[in-house]
Scaffold this active site. Sequence first.
Site, PDB file in Angstrom:
ATOM      1  N   GLY A 198     -21.797 113.989  76.603  1.00  0.00           N
ATOM      2  CA  GLY A 198     -21.402 114.330  77.767  1.00  0.00           C
ATOM      3  C   GLY A 198     -21.357 115.949  78.241  1.00  0.00           C
ATOM      4  N   THR A 199     -21.088 116.739  77.053  1.00  0.00           N
ATOM      5  CA  THR A 199     -21.242 118.127  77.075  1.00  0.00           C
ATOM      6  C   THR A 199     -22.439 118.491  77.742  1.00  0.00           C
ATOM      7  OG1 THR A 199     -19.346 118.100  75.529  1.00  0.00           O
ATOM      8  CG2 THR A 199     -20.814 120.400  76.172  1.00  0.00           C
ATOM      9  N   ASN A 228      -9.915 112.097  81.465  1.00  0.00           N
ATOM     10  CA  ASN A 228      -9.762 111.577  80.074  1.00  0.00           C
ATOM     11  C   ASN A 228      -8.337 111.875  79.804  1.00  0.00           C
ATOM     12  OD1 ASN A 228     -10.814 114.493  80.617  1.00  0.00           O
ATOM     13  ND2 ASN A 228     -10.177 114.590  78.465  1.00  0.00           N
ATOM     14  N   GLN A 236     -15.733 108.907  81.058  1.00  0.00           N
ATOM     15  CA  GLN A 236     -14.621 107.995  80.754  1.00  0.00           C
ATOM     16  C   GLN A 236     -14.992 106.426  81.343  1.00  0.00           C
ATOM     17  OE1 GLN A 236     -12.466 107.867  78.432  1.00  0.00           O
ATOM     18  NE2 GLN A 236     -12.470 110.071  77.741  1.00  0.00           N
ATOM     19  N   HIS A 246     -20.452 107.537  72.709  1.00  0.00           N
ATOM     20  CA  HIS A 246     -19.379 107.434  71.613  1.00  0.00           C
ATOM     21  C   HIS A 246     -17.846 106.805  72.157  1.00  0.00           C
ATOM     22  CE1 HIS A 246     -17.214 111.545  72.015  1.00  0.00           C
ATOM     23  NE2 HIS A 246     -18.223 111.493  72.732  1.00  0.00           N
ATOM     24  N   THR A 248     -37.425 116.459  69.300  1.00  0.00           N
ATOM     25  CA  THR A 248     -37.668 115.112  68.883  1.00  0.00           C
ATOM     26  C   THR A 248     -36.413 114.169  69.141  1.00  0.00           C
ATOM     27  OG1 THR A 248     -39.216 115.788  67.027  1.00  0.00           O
ATOM     28  CG2 THR A 248     -37.932 113.534  66.652  1.00  0.00           C
ATOM     29  N   CYS A 257      -8.970 118.528  70.806  1.00  0.00           N
ATOM     30  CA  CYS A 257      -9.257 120.099  70.954  1.00  0.00           C
ATOM     31  C   CYS A 257     -10.097 120.291  69.604  1.00  0.00           C
ATOM     32  CB  CYS A 257      -8.159 120.657  71.138  1.00  0.00           C
ATOM     33  SG  CYS A 257      -8.346 122.492  70.910  1.00  0.00           S
TER      34      CYS A 257
END
Length: 375
Positions: free
Chosen positions: A71-72, A152, A180, A202, A238, A328
């Site tokens: 996501g980041t 989230n 989410q 994830h 890769t 966090c």
Amino acid sequence: MDRIYFDNAATTALDKEVLEAMLPYMTTHFGNPSSIYSYGRESRLAIETARKTVAKILNAHPGEIFFTSGGTESNNTAILSAIRDLGCKHIITSSIEHHAVLHTVEHYDTTDEITSSYVKLLSSGHVDLEDLEAQLASQPERCLVTLMHANNEIGNILDIDAVGNLCKKYNAIFHSDCVQTVGHYPLDFRKTPVHFISGAGHKFHGPKGVGILYVNDNIKIKPYIFGGGQERNMRAGTENLYGIVGFAKALELATNNYENDSRYIQSLKTYMIEQLRKNIKGVQFNGDQEGECLYTVLSAAFPKTEKSEMILFSLDMQGICVSGGSACSSGADIGSHVIQAINNNPNLVTVRFSFSKYNTKEEVDKVMTKVKELI
Ligand SMILES: Cc1ncc(COP(=O)(O)O)c(C=O)c1O
């Protein structure tokens, strides 16, 4: 001690079927997808099959799906591309976005490239669409609107179509962090008026370190990681072969079982709300818990006492994993920017319970027993 894991908005357990789909690509089928002999071509085929599966489920073209590290990276890339390649000079976001969006916007705002502003929030924590329209109408230059589909920490769900239509009206680029909601709702990207969408494996029982960035065919972005030209020249390096295979498998399972899983998880959340109301005096809920809200997330606020202030720590000692806000990276609890933005009441302590298909009603009962002791 058996752990109770009620922090599924932070991450989820890998589904055994997903692991089974991934294992061959870690052991026997490890060829480099860019190698031209058959061993490599088999890996390439696995990636492109995964891309087709993902695209079909989300109703997108395979060419619109880019595999990323999560996501980041997807959020960073959408924002970078909107500024660098699509002429956006102003960013409208909200103060309750994930840090992967907020800190990226803050970074570009420190350069001379763009300016930014934050849309007003209603008392429910929802985005004030009138304010969004007023901001779009007042901007002389092209805007990027980046607003998350579901929050989230509090679970509030955005009216993504309404925002997309406003963006269309004002020729703005629209990015939505759907980390989410991808794998939790039947999304239809073709019918959603949006340019960029981020998702992460994830969060729905897939592997960590793999996500997607959807880039609508109508916009063209330039490469953002330079090297060997993978991901159609956009993102070199890769590929995360087994991660990509796992992402597609997890999305397939989540989609096939959506009706049952979502109903079941919602029933756990509803039961916990009932139990909290019945047993905990002064309990409140953050956001729009019983309205437009994720079925996976329950954000509760308890009256602050010496005991309740220690609740996260005390639950952890009992093997119960919950969170105060979002996970966090430093592990330090410096308070949640989301809770501060929507309900800055210093006399309340927030706990986010977030559920998955692996949780049970018995676990809710056990957690309730502990919560009763601690509040
Ligand atoms: C809404 C939201 N956006 C972005 C992220 C970041 O995703 P990732 O950890 O895959 O980089 C998360 C989860 O941590 C999230 O909940």
